[in-house]
Design a protein around this motif. Structure first.
Motif, mmCIF file in Angstrom:
data_model
loop_
_atom_site.group_PDB
_atom_site.id
_atom_site.type_symbol
_atom_site.label_atom_id
_atom_site.label_comp_id
_atom_site.label_asym_id
_atom_site.label_seq_id
_atom_site.Cartn_x
_atom_site.Cartn_y
_atom_site.Cartn_z
ATOM 1 N N GLU A 193 0.840 -1.209 0.000
ATOM 2 C CA GLU A 193 0.000 0.000 0.000
ATOM 3 C C GLU A 193 0.872 1.254 0.000
ATOM 4 O O GLU A 193 0.567 2.223 -0.701
ATOM 5 C CB GLU A 193 -0.913 0.006 1.219
ATOM 6 C CG GLU A 193 -2.032 -1.013 1.161
ATOM 7 C CD GLU A 193 -2.805 -1.098 2.470
ATOM 8 O OE1 GLU A 193 -2.559 -0.283 3.398
ATOM 9 O OE2 GLU A 193 -3.661 -1.996 2.582
ATOM 10 N N LEU A 194 1.936 1.236 0.796
ATOM 11 C CA LEU A 194 2.822 2.404 0.839
ATOM 12 C C LEU A 194 3.507 2.628 -0.507
ATOM 13 O O LEU A 194 3.639 3.764 -0.969
ATOM 14 C CB LEU A 194 3.862 2.239 1.951
ATOM 15 C CG LEU A 194 3.349 2.453 3.370
ATOM 16 C CD1 LEU A 194 4.358 1.950 4.393
ATOM 17 C CD2 LEU A 194 3.046 3.923 3.606
ATOM 18 N N ILE A 195 3.941 1.549 -1.139
ATOM 19 C CA ILE A 195 4.582 1.671 -2.455
ATOM 20 C C ILE A 195 3.582 2.206 -3.484
ATOM 21 O O ILE A 195 3.920 3.060 -4.313
ATOM 22 C CB ILE A 195 5.178 0.318 -2.896
ATOM 23 C CG1 ILE A 195 6.392 -0.023 -2.022
ATOM 24 C CG2 ILE A 195 5.577 0.329 -4.379
ATOM 25 C CD1 ILE A 195 6.949 -1.417 -2.215
ATOM 26 N N GLN A 196 2.335 1.733 -3.421
ATOM 27 C CA GLN A 196 1.315 2.164 -4.371
ATOM 28 C C GLN A 196 0.904 3.618 -4.170
ATOM 29 O O GLN A 196 0.314 4.219 -5.061
ATOM 30 C CB GLN A 196 0.085 1.255 -4.278
ATOM 31 C CG GLN A 196 0.329 -0.123 -4.832
ATOM 32 C CD GLN A 196 -0.844 -1.068 -4.595
ATOM 33 O OE1 GLN A 196 -1.690 -0.837 -3.735
ATOM 34 N NE2 GLN A 196 -0.881 -2.153 -5.368
ATOM 35 N N SER A 197 1.244 4.178 -3.012
ATOM 36 C CA SER A 197 0.903 5.585 -2.783
ATOM 37 C C SER A 197 1.628 6.496 -3.762
ATOM 38 O O SER A 197 1.160 7.594 -4.051
ATOM 39 C CB SER A 197 1.219 5.980 -1.339
ATOM 40 O OG SER A 197 2.626 6.071 -1.148
ATOM 41 N N GLY A 198 2.782 6.042 -4.254
ATOM 42 C CA GLY A 198 3.466 6.779 -5.317
ATOM 43 C C GLY A 198 4.459 7.815 -4.867
ATOM 44 O O GLY A 198 5.313 8.215 -5.644
ATOM 45 N N GLY A 199 4.383 8.295 -3.648
ATOM 46 C CA GLY A 199 5.334 9.294 -3.186
ATOM 47 C C GLY A 199 6.696 8.676 -2.893
ATOM 48 O O GLY A 199 6.816 7.485 -2.615
ATOM 49 N N VAL A 200 7.714 9.484 -2.971
ATOM 50 C CA VAL A 200 9.071 9.000 -2.716
ATOM 51 C C VAL A 200 9.183 8.441 -1.293
ATOM 52 O O VAL A 200 9.738 7.358 -1.088
ATOM 53 C CB VAL A 200 10.104 10.138 -2.935
ATOM 54 C CG1 VAL A 200 11.495 9.704 -2.548
ATOM 55 C CG2 VAL A 200 10.076 10.625 -4.367
ATOM 56 N N VAL A 201 8.636 9.162 -0.343
ATOM 57 C CA VAL A 201 8.682 8.709 1.041
ATOM 58 C C VAL A 201 7.877 7.428 1.203
ATOM 59 O O VAL A 201 8.323 6.468 1.850
ATOM 60 C CB VAL A 201 8.159 9.810 2.004
ATOM 61 C CG1 VAL A 201 8.062 9.287 3.415
ATOM 62 C CG2 VAL A 201 9.053 11.031 1.946
#
Length: 153
Positions: free
Chosen positions: A31-39
């Motif tokens: 889910e964090l990776i799919q958020s798309g932001g660098v962080v």
């Protein structure tokens, strides 16, 4: 229920709980990776690495435990168990230091006579454990596992 079945049951429950936790962590990482932001991507990769490390630790621990149990079973069948039941104990239940050191000295001399025999390494690992030296006990038990594996091959 006997003690062995209870221990196996507890281990099975703990592994199942860890598997569930690893799945949750993996989902959260995706889910964090799919958020798309660098962080988010950075955190997601970090969170995914945690269950991978966790699975590796669980598998390595279980493999070592099964190997140690295999050696314990063989030692018992051959009648070479170390029996510390008659050694004096502290109120905590630990073997008194002098008695553990005496047992260790005896077993170490057997090991020195034939260090390439897995049985002697296994007994030495147990003696290290009784003497309270867990690090050397683990190291020596690994050696016993390797020697026994070589003997079977």
């Amino acid at each position: 229920m006997n003690r062995t079945a209870r221990v196996v049951g507890i281990i099975a429950v703990l592994v199942a709980v860890l598997a569930f936790y690893f799945i949750l962590l993996g989902r959260r990482g995706i889910e964090l990776i799919q958020s798309g932001g660098v962080v988010g991507i950075g955190l997601g990769i970090g969170v995914i690495i945690l269950p991978i490390i966790g699975v590796w630790i669980v598998v390595a621990t279980l493999r070592a435990g099964f190997a140690h149990q295999h050696l314990a079973r063989r030692i018992h069948e051959e009648g070479l168990d170390l029996d510390p039941s008659d050694l004096p104990r502290r109120p905590s239940g630990r073997i008194e230091r002098a008695a553990a050191d005496e047992l260790f000295a005896q077993v170490k001399s057997e090991w020195e006579a034939d260090p390439d025999n897995w049985r002697n390494s296994y007994r030495l690992a147990r003696a290290y454990d009784y003497a309270g030296d867990r690090g050397r006990a683990r190291e020596t038990m690994k050696r016993a596992v390797d020697l026994e594996r070589d003997e079977r091959a």
